[in-house]
Scaffold this motif. Structure first.
Motif, PDB file in Angstrom:
ATOM      1  N   TYR A 152     -32.990 -74.815  13.515  1.00  0.00           N
ATOM      2  CA  TYR A 152     -33.239 -76.143  12.954  1.00  0.00           C
ATOM      3  C   TYR A 152     -32.805 -76.146  11.495  1.00  0.00           C
ATOM      4  O   TYR A 152     -32.653 -75.099  10.860  1.00  0.00           O
ATOM      5  N   LYS A 153     -32.644 -77.331  10.964  1.00  0.00           N
ATOM      6  CA  LYS A 153     -32.515 -77.462   9.529  1.00  0.00           C
ATOM      7  C   LYS A 153     -33.911 -77.456   8.925  1.00  0.00           C
ATOM      8  O   LYS A 153     -34.922 -77.482   9.621  1.00  0.00           O
ATOM      9  N   ALA A 189     -52.308 -73.012  15.644  1.00  0.00           N
ATOM     10  CA  ALA A 189     -51.979 -71.890  16.521  1.00  0.00           C
ATOM     11  C   ALA A 189     -50.604 -72.093  17.127  1.00  0.00           C
ATOM     12  O   ALA A 189     -50.180 -73.232  17.363  1.00  0.00           O
ATOM     13  N   VAL A 190     -49.922 -70.963  17.371  1.00  0.00           N
ATOM     14  CA  VAL A 190     -48.623 -70.980  18.034  1.00  0.00           C
ATOM     15  C   VAL A 190     -48.654 -69.938  19.133  1.00  0.00           C
ATOM     16  O   VAL A 190     -49.032 -68.786  18.894  1.00  0.00           O
ATOM     17  N   ALA A 202     -37.863 -72.400  12.129  1.00  0.00           N
ATOM     18  CA  ALA A 202     -38.693 -72.816  13.271  1.00  0.00           C
ATOM     19  C   ALA A 202     -40.099 -73.207  12.843  1.00  0.00           C
ATOM     20  O   ALA A 202     -40.636 -74.235  13.290  1.00  0.00           O
ATOM     21  N   PHE A 203     -40.726 -72.421  11.971  1.00  0.00           N
ATOM     22  CA  PHE A 203     -42.093 -72.725  11.530  1.00  0.00           C
ATOM     23  C   PHE A 203     -42.161 -72.813  10.002  1.00  0.00           C
ATOM     24  O   PHE A 203     -43.178 -72.494   9.392  1.00  0.00           O
ATOM     25  N   ASN A 204     -41.087 -73.265   9.424  1.00  0.00           N
ATOM     26  CA  ASN A 204     -40.996 -73.396   7.979  1.00  0.00           C
ATOM     27  C   ASN A 204     -42.115 -74.268   7.415  1.00  0.00           C
ATOM     28  O   ASN A 204     -42.364 -75.373   7.900  1.00  0.00           O
ATOM     29  N   ASN A 205     -42.819 -73.734   6.410  1.00  0.00           N
ATOM     30  CA  ASN A 205     -43.868 -74.465   5.670  1.00  0.00           C
ATOM     31  C   ASN A 205     -45.053 -74.887   6.530  1.00  0.00           C
ATOM     32  O   ASN A 205     -45.751 -75.861   6.204  1.00  0.00           O
ATOM     33  N   GLY A 241     -42.914 -69.936   3.855  1.00  0.00           N
ATOM     34  CA  GLY A 241     -43.948 -70.854   3.389  1.00  0.00           C
ATOM     35  C   GLY A 241     -45.199 -70.871   4.240  1.00  0.00           C
ATOM     36  O   GLY A 241     -46.089 -71.704   4.006  1.00  0.00           O
ATOM     37  N   CYS A 242     -45.312 -69.980   5.233  1.00  0.00           N
ATOM     38  CA  CYS A 242     -46.541 -69.880   6.042  1.00  0.00           C
ATOM     39  C   CYS A 242     -47.553 -69.065   5.240  1.00  0.00           C
ATOM     40  O   CYS A 242     -47.802 -67.886   5.518  1.00  0.00           O
TER      41      CYS A 242
END
Length: 465
Positions: free
Chosen positions: A2-3, A18-19, A32-35, A58-59
């Motif tokens: 993704y962008k 949760a993921v 994918a899970f940015n920020n 950023g997580c």
């Protein structure tokens, strides 16, 4: 992939708790899970082989992460700005990534625990680069190589245990680990590059590597030592090296600008490489009994060296091996059958010691010495060779004529010497000589003593001259 703000859940990122990643998933795409700043944890399945750039950037709530064994590629800044991340378990067996400004944990500056799995054989380049709060690290016995910049800038490390399995330590592996005070290089290391530059607190190195090469990508006469400070022109204060029992060779350029060297345990040491101790501030040097070869320029410019003991088994002393050791005033020469030592002491032998009213130069020739090689002490004067500390004095020039050094050449009682090579003591500053000559029947290849001999004492045991 993704962008930066286009993942399907991007607009719900702040509420994501949760993921769950399927066991069949093989990759996690870029951003994918940015920020996802409130995501507290994530479990990566063993099926994952790729983690994309900025995937978890950023997580900031993730406190620990395990990188599975099958991951072979991690993109730039994958865990960038994970400020809550304190613990990493690394199980990836064959993983690579960019190291300069793009390594996965860039700016994850609060990591205090980094566990490397027991099956890892290679520590990747830049793995723990910049983890300043990492105070300790355990490298498992399976590791054979430590990558470039692997622990660079880990300023919190105070000690490191490198296992015997390691054979290769790459460039900058521990650069700027400024609190690392001691280190042991294990027996099986075969290659080492400039790995410890910037380790300003490093005081003692225990060197156990049996037969290791220093590789710097430069000519052999360069001063690219594994422990040398960048842009440092003076001796490194307080650096000591202790050689272990199994060491067979001191590699080229190993101990440039060191303070001291301990050979007391190095009973198997045979070879000292080129520039091995160049410009060091060693004051007294006792080489191990089994040493048989001292390479060119090995102790070049050791201007603090005053006493030298050359053992019986030495067969080769390279040109300029002890050149510019200008305060050297005592040599105990015991090499029984040295075949080559041409110009070994060029520009040396107390050239400044006598100027400042220190002791005269003495060369003691041991009883076991059978041959003295040609030109070993030739060239101990030099026009316009200037000492860094006293630049107004010239060796061999008019200024030095006022300070002709008095020297002793003393053959041991019951000397076994049978041959002295051509020009062995020619053109040096030991004048006037005081020579005590004891060899019973010794042949001279050519002119041996060309200088004013003030006192020549011939022992009663001498049969033939």
């Amino acid at each position: 992939n993704y962008k930066s703000n286009r993942s399907p859940w991007y607009f719900y990122k702040d509420s994501l708790q949760a993921v769950i990643i399927s066991e069949n998933a093989t990759s996690i795409g870029d951003y994918a899970f940015n920020n996802c700043s409130n995501l507290p944890a994530v479990t990566l399945p063993e099926s994952i082989t790729l983690i994309g750039g900025y995937a978890f950037s950023g997580c900031s709530s993730i406190s620990s992460i395990t990188i599975p064994s099958n991951v072979d590629s991690i993109g730039s800044y994958a865990f960038n700005k994970c400020t809550g991340l304190t613990s990493v378990t690394w199980l990836a067996k064959n993983c690579t990534f960019e190291i300069y400004n793009y390594h996965p944990f860039s700016t994850a500056t609060n990591i205090t625990s980094f566990i490397i799995g027991d099956d890892i054989t290679k520590i990747p380049d830049g793995l723990c680069y910049g983890m300043k709060k990492l105070s300790s690290i355990t490298i498992p016995n399976s590791v054979t190589s430590i990558g470039q910049s692997a622990f660079k800038d880990c300023s919190g490390l105070t000690s490191i245990n490198i296992p015997d399995s390691v054979t290769y330590i790459k460039y900058y592996a521990f650069e700027n680990c400024s609190n690392l005070s001691s280190n042991t290089i294990p027996e099986n290391v075969r290659r080492i590059e400039k790995a410890f530059s910037g380790c300003t607190a490093l005081d003692t190195i225990a060197w156990n590597a049996r037969d290791c090469r220093v590789e710097g990508g430069k000519p052999v006469w360069s001063t690219d030592s594994p422990f040398e400070e960048d842009n440092c022109s003076s001796p490194i204060s307080g650096k000591h090296i202790i050689f272990g029992e199994k060491v067979e060779r001191v590699p080229d350029r190993l101990c440039i600008k060191f303070t001291s060297a301990d050979f007391s345990k190095a009973i198997n040491l045979k070879t000292i490489g080129k520039l091995a101790f160049a410009h060091s501030s060693i004051k007294k040097l006792v080489l191990p009994t089994n040493c048989d070869s001292i390479a060119e320029m090995a102790f070049l410019g050791c201007k603090s060296l005053k006493e030298l003991n050359i053992p019986e088994n030495v067969r080769y002393i390279g040109t300029n091996a002890f050149s510019d050791c200008v305060y050297l005033t005592q040599i105990n020469y015991n090499a029984s059958r040295c075949s080559y030592a041409n110009g070994a002491f060029r520009y040396s032998l107390g050239q400044y010691a006598e100027m400042y009213n220190e002791e005269m130069v003495t060369i003691n020739i041991g009883a076991s010495v059978q041959t003295i090689p040609a030109r070993i002490f030739t060239g101990c004067t030099a026009e316009n060779c200037v000492d860094d500390n006293h630049p107004k004095y010239y060796i061999g020039g008019e200024k030095f004529v006022e300070h002709n050094s008095v020297g002793n050449i003393i053959f041991a009682e019951n000397s076994e010497c049978t041959q002295i090579g051509a020009n062995a003591f020619v053109g040096q500053i030991l004048k006037p000589y005081n020579v005590y000559y004891t060899p019973r029947s010794c042949s001279f290849t050519n002119q041996v003593f060309i200088a004013d001999i003030d006192t020549l004492t011939i022992a009663n045991s001498v049969d033939t001259i």
